[in-house]
Design an enzyme around this catalytic site. Structure first.
Site, short mmCIF file in Angstrom:
data_model
loop_
_atom_site.label_atom_id
_atom_site.label_comp_id
_atom_site.label_asym_id
_atom_site.label_seq_id
_atom_site.Cartn_x
_atom_site.Cartn_y
_atom_site.Cartn_z
N GLY A 141 -3.33 17.34 2.55
CA GLY A 141 -4.16 16.30 3.13
C GLY A 141 -4.48 15.22 2.11
N HIS B 268 21.13 6.07 32.02
CA HIS B 268 21.83 7.34 31.81
C HIS B 268 23.08 7.09 30.98
CE1 HIS B 268 23.48 11.30 32.63
NE2 HIS B 268 24.64 10.72 32.92
N GLY C 247 0.80 -1.23 0.00
CA GLY C 247 0.00 0.00 0.00
C GLY C 247 0.83 1.27 0.00
N ASP D 204 -7.12 4.26 6.53
CA ASP D 204 -7.35 5.60 5.99
C ASP D 204 -8.73 5.77 5.37
OD1 ASP D 204 -4.75 6.16 6.70
OD2 ASP D 204 -4.10 6.80 4.71
P1 FAD Z 1 -2.99 2.16 2.16
O1 FAD Z 1 -1.64 1.99 2.70
O2 FAD Z 1 -3.29 3.38 1.38
O3 FAD Z 1 -3.27 0.87 1.26
C1 FAD Z 1 -4.43 0.73 0.51
C2 FAD Z 1 -4.19 -0.27 -0.59
O4 FAD Z 1 -5.43 -0.63 -1.18
C3 FAD Z 1 -3.32 0.28 -1.74
O5 FAD Z 1 -2.25 -0.59 -1.99
C4 FAD Z 1 -4.27 0.32 -2.92
O6 FAD Z 1 -3.64 0.05 -4.16
C5 FAD Z 1 -5.26 -0.79 -2.57
N1 FAD Z 1 -6.56 -0.65 -3.22
C6 FAD Z 1 -7.34 0.46 -3.27
N2 FAD Z 1 -8.51 0.18 -3.91
C7 FAD Z 1 -8.45 -1.13 -4.27
C8 FAD Z 1 -9.34 -2.00 -4.93
N3 FAD Z 1 -10.55 -1.60 -5.35
N4 FAD Z 1 -8.95 -3.26 -5.14
C9 FAD Z 1 -7.73 -3.69 -4.72
N5 FAD Z 1 -6.86 -2.93 -4.06
C10 FAD Z 1 -7.22 -1.66 -3.83
N6 FAD Z 1 1.92 7.03 8.49
C11 FAD Z 1 2.60 6.73 9.61
O7 FAD Z 1 2.02 6.19 10.56
N7 FAD Z 1 3.94 7.00 9.72
C12 FAD Z 1 4.62 7.61 8.72
O8 FAD Z 1 5.82 7.84 8.86
C13 FAD Z 1 3.92 7.95 7.54
N8 FAD Z 1 4.56 8.54 6.52
C14 FAD Z 1 3.87 8.84 5.37
C15 FAD Z 1 4.55 9.48 4.34
C16 FAD Z 1 3.88 9.80 3.17
C17 FAD Z 1 4.62 10.50 2.06
C18 FAD Z 1 2.50 9.45 3.02
C19 FAD Z 1 1.77 9.75 1.74
C20 FAD Z 1 1.83 8.82 4.04
C21 FAD Z 1 2.50 8.51 5.23
N9 FAD Z 1 1.86 7.90 6.31
C22 FAD Z 1 2.54 7.62 7.45
C23 FAD Z 1 0.44 7.53 6.23
C24 FAD Z 1 0.29 6.02 5.92
O9 FAD Z 1 0.96 5.73 4.72
C25 FAD Z 1 -1.18 5.64 5.81
O10 FAD Z 1 -1.86 6.06 6.97
C26 FAD Z 1 -1.33 4.14 5.67
O11 FAD Z 1 -0.66 3.67 4.53
C27 FAD Z 1 -2.81 3.74 5.59
O12 FAD Z 1 -2.89 2.36 5.48
P2 FAD Z 1 -4.15 1.64 4.82
O13 FAD Z 1 -3.87 0.18 4.94
O14 FAD Z 1 -5.39 2.18 5.36
O15 FAD Z 1 -4.12 2.08 3.27
P1 NAD Z 2 -1.95 17.35 6.87
O1 NAD Z 2 -3.39 17.38 7.16
O2 NAD Z 2 -1.00 16.85 7.88
O3 NAD Z 2 -1.45 18.83 6.50
C1 NAD Z 2 -2.06 19.60 5.50
C2 NAD Z 2 -1.66 21.05 5.73
O4 NAD Z 2 -2.06 21.80 4.60
C3 NAD Z 2 -2.34 21.67 6.96
O5 NAD Z 2 -1.35 22.26 7.78
C4 NAD Z 2 -3.28 22.69 6.36
O6 NAD Z 2 -3.47 23.82 7.18
C5 NAD Z 2 -2.56 23.05 5.06
N1 NAD Z 2 -3.44 23.61 4.02
C6 NAD Z 2 -4.68 23.21 3.67
N2 NAD Z 2 -5.16 23.99 2.68
C7 NAD Z 2 -4.19 24.91 2.38
C8 NAD Z 2 -4.09 25.98 1.46
N3 NAD Z 2 -5.09 26.30 0.62
N4 NAD Z 2 -2.95 26.71 1.42
C9 NAD Z 2 -1.93 26.42 2.28
N5 NAD Z 2 -1.97 25.40 3.18
C10 NAD Z 2 -3.09 24.66 3.23
O7 NAD Z 2 -1.83 16.54 5.50
P2 NAD Z 2 -0.54 16.00 4.72
O8 NAD Z 2 0.69 16.65 5.22
O9 NAD Z 2 -0.88 16.10 3.28
O10 NAD Z 2 -0.51 14.49 5.15
C11 NAD Z 2 -1.60 13.61 4.80
C12 NAD Z 2 -1.72 12.48 5.79
O11 NAD Z 2 -0.60 11.62 5.70
C13 NAD Z 2 -1.81 13.01 7.19
O12 NAD Z 2 -3.05 12.62 7.71
C14 NAD Z 2 -0.71 12.34 7.94
O13 NAD Z 2 -1.16 11.76 9.13
C15 NAD Z 2 -0.19 11.26 7.00
N6 NAD Z 2 1.28 11.28 7.10
C16 NAD Z 2 1.84 10.90 8.29
C17 NAD Z 2 3.21 10.96 8.44
C18 NAD Z 2 3.81 10.55 9.75
O14 NAD Z 2 3.13 9.93 10.54
N7 NAD Z 2 5.07 10.86 10.01
C19 NAD Z 2 4.01 11.42 7.42
C20 NAD Z 2 3.41 11.83 6.24
C21 NAD Z 2 2.03 11.74 6.11
#
Ligand code: FAD
Ligand code: NAD
Length: 468
Positions: free
Chosen positions: A273, A446, A41, A314
């Site tokens: 987002g 420590h 994913g 998600d």
């Molecule tokens: P996903 O990981 O999105 O997986 C969903 C899967 O379903 C995908 O592989 C997709 O192809 C598949 N799918 C969709 N529709 C269908 C269908 N109809 N049939 C078959 N397969 C399908 N979270 C953290 O906790 N820590 C982090 O450090 C972190 N870093 C992140 C960095 C980035 C750049 C991003 C974008 C996200 C990050 N996140 C992080 C968020 C995290 O990736 C998501 O919260 C997490 O992957 C959600 O898991 P999920 O299993 O719900 O869905």
């Molecule tokens: P986010 O919700 O964390 O941040 C979005 C930001 O965009 C907010 O600060 C918001 O105020 C701003 N924003 C919204 N509309 C705007 C506009 N018109 N102009 C300027 N700023 C604007 O979303 P993200 O950073 O896209 O991350 C998406 C999801 O992925 C999050 O829910 C996060 O939990 C997950 N994620 C988690 C990690 C981690 O756990 N380390 C890392 C990456 C992503």
């Protein structure tokens, strides 16, 4: 018997693959359906894992540039092989996706690659990339289809110059400049990656702080750290449009005073987002309801309105985090089995992998004030930590919020070295209802970064810190 299962999981992200493994451990015949050719994913392929790989590589580069000399290490000048920087990230992802193939085999989980689409509440059609179809019959389904990046009006993502986090993890060459819309988690993590390797980075954030959903002091301290990386922070600014000019992108926005401004960069990264992803699932055929924001609605057992179909991660409400999705995967599988699992959403930790790292669990000061909850704060700066001085990581602090009456721990907020790992003890402490006094009476090794918490609890309980 062929194509007949007890549990079919749709989506192989951290929610889906964990749910499938737990269901298999509980004795069910399980299949997992994934539309992409690799498992894992968002998290494994284009999220947590590749982002952390680039964060680690860029932090090494940055340390070599700015800190090695102080440690007595002379490198004679360093340079970045951007191709290798991206290739190593790809190798880390490949190791992890291969690990998941192994785990599916080990747990006897049948993997189908293709788009899963309901035909009714007990049948799912899977259409593979080559258009071949299979129909799976199952007693239970767990939907774990995750999320996709969202955007704002006036900003059309074209994946060329106006990109999402996905493209930013595999750029063909090091960008000279990047403007990032959104100062949330993705914005600050990817800004760190590129600023550390010398890209000129600007973040345009709508609110007046970074990572605005976390405790306000964390965002304030993070501003200081990111400014040290020469990241240009435009807070309180509203983006109106982004345009692809061919080899650059132009972003127009209203600044803090409401005056129109524009900025040009090699890339515009949109990080405002993510939205729940249910395209192609054909939810109507099974009668599954969604909320206005597109998320699948579930009850406290993670059951959709169709009792044999569950949804996790998600694609449902709550923080979009991999560990939240994992916990829900276990929860759904165990609920199907008739067990009564426990999941405390108030104690899902939040972590941001900048440097210093940011990590938190429980209530923020702003939340406690809004709810009129009495609390005492204990704050200890890493500047006063021997461990942090040894590693030259003195930026940041730990802050504990404690109820004055019984010493109940209400929230823990950290910005500092290895905060992502240090926060684990706080999750456990609050989950187990430990008091500040019990945290003080425990022995901390420590010198460690975690020791800072002991001093913070001493301060919060009015006993006076040892190290400050
Ligand atoms: P996903 O990981 O999105 O997986 C969903 C899967 O379903 C995908 O592989 C997709 O192809 C598949 N799918 C969709 N529709 C269908 C269908 N109809 N049939 C078959 N397969 C399908 N979270 C953290 O906790 N820590 C982090 O450090 C972190 N870093 C992140 C960095 C980035 C750049 C991003 C974008 C996200 C990050 N996140 C992080 C968020 C995290 O990736 C998501 O919260 C997490 O992957 C959600 O898991 P999920 O299993 O719900 O869905
Ligand atoms: P986010 O919700 O964390 O941040 C979005 C930001 O965009 C907010 O600060 C918001 O105020 C701003 N924003 C919204 N509309 C705007 C506009 N018109 N102009 C300027 N700023 C604007 O979303 P993200 O950073 O896209 O991350 C998406 C999801 O992925 C999050 O829910 C996060 O939990 C997950 N994620 C988690 C990690 C981690 O756990 N380390 C890392 C990456 C992503």
């Amino acid at each position: 018997m062929e194509n007949q299962y007890d549990v079919v999981v749709i989506g192989s992200g951290p929610g889906g693959y964990v749910a499938a493994i737990r269901a298999s451990q509980l004795g069910y015949r399980v299949a997992i359906v994934e539309k992409y050719s690799t498992l894992g994913g968002t998290c494994t392929n284009v999220g947590c894992i590749p982002a952390k790989s680039l964060l680690d590589s860029s932090e090494h580069y940055h340390q070599a540039e700015v800190q090695f000399k102080a440690h007595g290490i002379n490198t004679g000048g360093i340079s970045l092989d951007f191709g290798q920087f991206i290739r190593r990230k790809g190798e880390v992802v490949a190791q992890n996706t291969a690990g998941l193939v192994y785990l599916m085999k080990k747990n006897k989980i049948q993997v189908y690659h293709g788009v899963g689409s309901f035909t009714d509440a007990t049948h799912l059609k899977v259409t593979a990339a080559d258009k071949t179809e299979a129909v799976l019959t199952s007693r239970y389904f767990i939907i774990a289809t995750g999320s996709k990046p969202s955007t704002i009006p006036g900003v059309a993502i074209d994946k060329k110059r106006i990109i999402t986090s996905t493209e930013s993890l595999s750029l063909p060459e090091k960008p000279a400049s990047m403007v990032i819309i959104g100062g949330g988690v993705i914005g600050v993590e990817l800004a760190s990656v590129y600023a550390r390797i010398g890209t000129s980075v600007t973040i345009i954030e709508y609110t007046d702080n970074l990572i605005p959903t976390m405790d306000r002091e964390l965002g304030k301290a993070l501003q200081k750290s990111l400014r040290q990386l020469k990241i240009n922070l435009l807070l309180g600014s509203k983006v109106q449009s982004a345009v692809n000019n061919g080899d650059t992108a132009t972003v127009k926005f209203l600044d803090q005073q409401g005056a129109p401004q524009e900025i040009k960069a090699d890339y515009c990264l949109v990080a405002v987002g993510r939205r729940a992803y249910t395209d192609g699932l054909n939810l109507q055929a099974a009668g599954i309801q969604t909320a206005k924001n597109g998320k699948i609605t579930v009850n406290e057992k993670l059951q959709t309105n169709v009792p044999n179909i569950y949804a996790i991660g998600d694609v449902i409400d709550g923080p979009m985090l991999a560990h939240k999705a994992e916990e829900e995967g276990v929860f759904a599988a165990e609920t199907i089995h008739g067990l009564h699992p426990h999941l405390n959403y108030a104690l899902v930790p939040g972590v941001v992998y900048t440097w210093p790292e940011v990590a938190a669990v429980g209530a923020t000061e702003e939340q406690l004030k809004a709810q009129n909850v009495e609390y005492k704060a204990g704050k200890f700066p890493y500047m006063a930590s021997a461990r942090a001085r040894a590693s030259m990581d003195t930026d940041g602090f730990v802050k504990v919020l404690v109820s004055p009456k019984y010493g109940e721990i209400l929230g823990v907020h950290i910005i500092g070295p290895r905060a992502a790992d240090v926060i684990a003890q706080s999750v456990l402490a609050i989950e187990q209802e430990m008091t500040a006094e019990e945290m003080i009476r425990s022995c901390y090794a420590h010198p460690t970064y975690a020791e800072a918490l002991k001093d913070a609890y001493l301060i919060a309980t009015g006993q006076g810190a040892i190290n400050i």
